[in-house]
Every structure is written in C-alpha cells, then in structure tokens.
Design a protein around this motif. Structure first.
Motif, short mmCIF file in Angstrom:
data_model
loop_
_atom_site.label_atom_id
_atom_site.label_comp_id
_atom_site.label_asym_id
_atom_site.label_seq_id
_atom_site.Cartn_x
_atom_site.Cartn_y
_atom_site.Cartn_z
N ALA A 141 9.62 13.69 26.00
CA ALA A 141 9.21 13.36 24.63
C ALA A 141 10.01 12.17 24.09
N ARG A 167 11.47 14.45 14.18
CA ARG A 167 10.10 13.93 14.13
C ARG A 167 9.23 14.68 13.13
N PRO A 205 5.82 6.47 24.32
CA PRO A 205 4.63 7.20 24.78
C PRO A 205 3.99 6.51 26.00
N GLY A 218 11.85 8.40 24.57
CA GLY A 218 11.29 7.21 25.23
C GLY A 218 9.92 6.91 24.67
N VAL A 266 5.68 22.08 21.96
CA VAL A 266 5.89 22.53 20.58
C VAL A 266 5.30 21.51 19.61
N GLY A 320 5.04 18.71 17.09
CA GLY A 320 5.89 17.55 16.84
C GLY A 320 6.44 16.92 18.10
N SER A 321 6.12 17.48 19.27
CA SER A 321 6.66 16.93 20.52
C SER A 321 5.98 15.61 20.91
N GLY A 322 4.74 15.44 20.45
CA GLY A 322 4.02 14.21 20.78
C GLY A 322 2.73 14.45 21.56
N LYS A 323 2.19 15.67 21.47
CA LYS A 323 0.96 16.00 22.20
C LYS A 323 -0.19 15.08 21.83
N THR A 324 -0.44 14.94 20.54
CA THR A 324 -1.57 14.11 20.08
C THR A 324 -1.36 12.67 20.52
N THR A 325 -0.13 12.18 20.41
CA THR A 325 0.19 10.80 20.78
C THR A 325 -0.10 10.57 22.27
N ARG A 365 7.22 13.32 9.84
CA ARG A 365 5.76 13.26 9.91
C ARG A 365 5.13 13.68 8.58
N1 LIG Z 1 7.34 8.99 22.27
C1 LIG Z 1 7.44 8.93 20.93
N2 LIG Z 1 8.39 8.18 20.35
C2 LIG Z 1 8.53 8.14 19.01
N3 LIG Z 1 7.77 8.84 18.14
C3 LIG Z 1 6.81 9.62 18.66
C4 LIG Z 1 6.59 9.72 20.07
N4 LIG Z 1 5.58 10.60 20.28
C5 LIG Z 1 5.20 11.02 19.06
N5 LIG Z 1 5.92 10.44 18.08
C6 LIG Z 1 5.82 10.68 16.64
O1 LIG Z 1 6.25 12.03 16.43
C7 LIG Z 1 5.40 12.71 15.52
C8 LIG Z 1 4.78 13.90 16.21
O2 LIG Z 1 3.88 13.45 17.23
P1 LIG Z 1 2.47 14.14 17.45
O3 LIG Z 1 1.80 13.39 18.55
O4 LIG Z 1 1.74 14.30 16.18
O5 LIG Z 1 2.97 15.57 17.97
P2 LIG Z 1 2.14 16.94 18.19
O6 LIG Z 1 0.70 16.57 18.37
O7 LIG Z 1 2.75 17.54 19.42
O8 LIG Z 1 2.39 17.81 17.01
C9 LIG Z 1 4.36 11.69 15.03
O9 LIG Z 1 4.81 11.15 13.82
C10 LIG Z 1 4.37 10.63 16.13
O10 LIG Z 1 4.03 9.37 15.66
#
Ligand SMILES: Nc1ncnc2c1ncn2[C@@H]1O[C@H](COP(=O)(O)OP(=O)(O)O)[C@@H](O)[C@H]1O
Ligand SMILES: [Mg+2]
Length: 185
Positions: free
Chosen positions: A161, A126, A165, A163, A22, A24-29, A130
C-alpha cells in the motif's frame, strides 16, 4: 507445427481479480488502475450491498457476518456471470476473512486476490485525510483486528500500500501474467 497452431488458437484466460484489504488501503485506487490498463470491467463491491445493509451503515451500525453473506453471494454471482461469459473483470471487496474469500472463490476458478496491505499507521493517516467516505477513522483498528491475511493455498499476492499505485499495479500485473497467463498491454 501442431504446437504453434495450438498456441495460436489459445484464448486469453479469464480472470476475476478481487482487490481486497482494509478500508483506506487503496483498493479502489489499485482496481481502477488495473481496469484502465487492461480494459477489464470494474465494479465497486460496496455498490452491491442490499438496501438493508446500506440503511444499517448509514445509521452507523456495523455490519455483522449475517448481513454480509447475501452481499458476498451477490458479488460471487457477479463474478460467475463474467466467468460464464468469458470476460475478465476486477472488483473491490475488503474480503477481510478467509470465509468471505472462500465464498467468492467457491465454484469460481477464475478468482485471484490482490491484497493491498500497509501498516495500521499508514492506513489511519489515509483514512483521516480522505473526504466524503462513510468509513470513519475510528473503525481502522477493528478492520485490522478482523483481517485474516491470504493463506498460502489461496491464489493471489500481497500488493504494497506504500509507494505509488503505478508501482503496485506493475508488480501485481507481473504476478498475474506469471500465475494466470494474462497478456499484458
Ligand atoms: N499508493 C498510494 N499512495 C498514496 N495515496 C494513496 C495510495 N493509494 C490510495 N491512496 C489514497 O488513500 C485513500 C484511500 O484509498 P482508496 O483507494 O479509496 O482505498 P479503499 O478503496 O481501500 O478504501 C484515498 O484518498 C487515495 O487517494
Ligand atoms: Mg474503495
């Protein structure tokens, strides 16, 4: 010894890693960190939307499946080009439904999914924090309602998600090495 010669000749497997989940889950990260560690080419799935979809999203109109098929076919073609050229790659794509994932995987045996997964409370928090992203927090519940988690017969794994990255990517790469024989740095 023949087997030793054979193993020397063995080339690195080609993997197309689709980081899903979904908004905000952290895909890009996660995907960025994988690309950095493995040196694989990376693309943001959202950057491949046709102009009509971008206009719709800008206007705050949710996309329907008819809007998504051409976009998913474009991503599948991107995967196909890398596969043909023998280059491993990583892309982000929410890929919330099984039917979307089946389209990406159709004819592309290199595809392997990493589902970044966390509780709705965590993701909502998150998304709330953001900045500069088109996805408003009000859409989080509908993302969870749409989400169809990976079935047992789909290749890939769930990545936590919560913990760090780095920890999530460590776990994901260990599984990818085991499942697909990727050599880790
Ligand atoms: N493991 C993590 N722990 C803490 N914050 C995170 C983590 N992964 C992502 N974030 C933060 O959560 C937000 C959403 O991450 P993002 O990678 O943009 O998600 P998506 O690409 O799935 O929409 C960003 O602000 C990012 O910095
Ligand atoms: Mg993203």
């Amino acid at each position: 010894m023949t087997w030793a010669y054979g193993s020397c000749m063995r080339s690195e497997p080609v993997v197309s890693l689709v980081v899903m989940g979904v908004s905000g889950s952290g895909k890009t990260t996660v995907a960025t960190e994988v690309a950095r560690r493995l040196g694989w080419e990376f693309t943001e799935g959202d950057d491949h939307h046709p102009a009509a979809n971008v206009e719709k999203m800008r206007a705050g109109i949710p996309l329907d499946d008819e809007d998504r098929w051409p976009w998913l076919r474009e991503l599948a073609a991107w995967i196909g080009r890398h596969e043909e050229e023998g280059r491993s790659c990583v892309l982000t794509c929410s890929a919330l439904k099984r039917s979307y994932r089946d389209l990406l995987r159709d004819g592309h045996p290199s595809v392997w999914f990493a589902h970044v997964s966390g509780s709705q409370e965590l993701i909502a928090e998150r998304v709330q924090k953001r900045q500069g992203h088109y996805m408003p927090p009000s859409l989080v519940p509908s993302q969870f309602a749409t989400l169809e988690p990976l079935d047992d017969d789909e290749p890939g794994r769930v990545v936590p998600a919560m913990g760090s990255p780095e920890q999530a990517v460590d776990e994901l790469l260990a599984d990818l090495a085991r499942d697909r024989g990727v050599t880790l740095p």
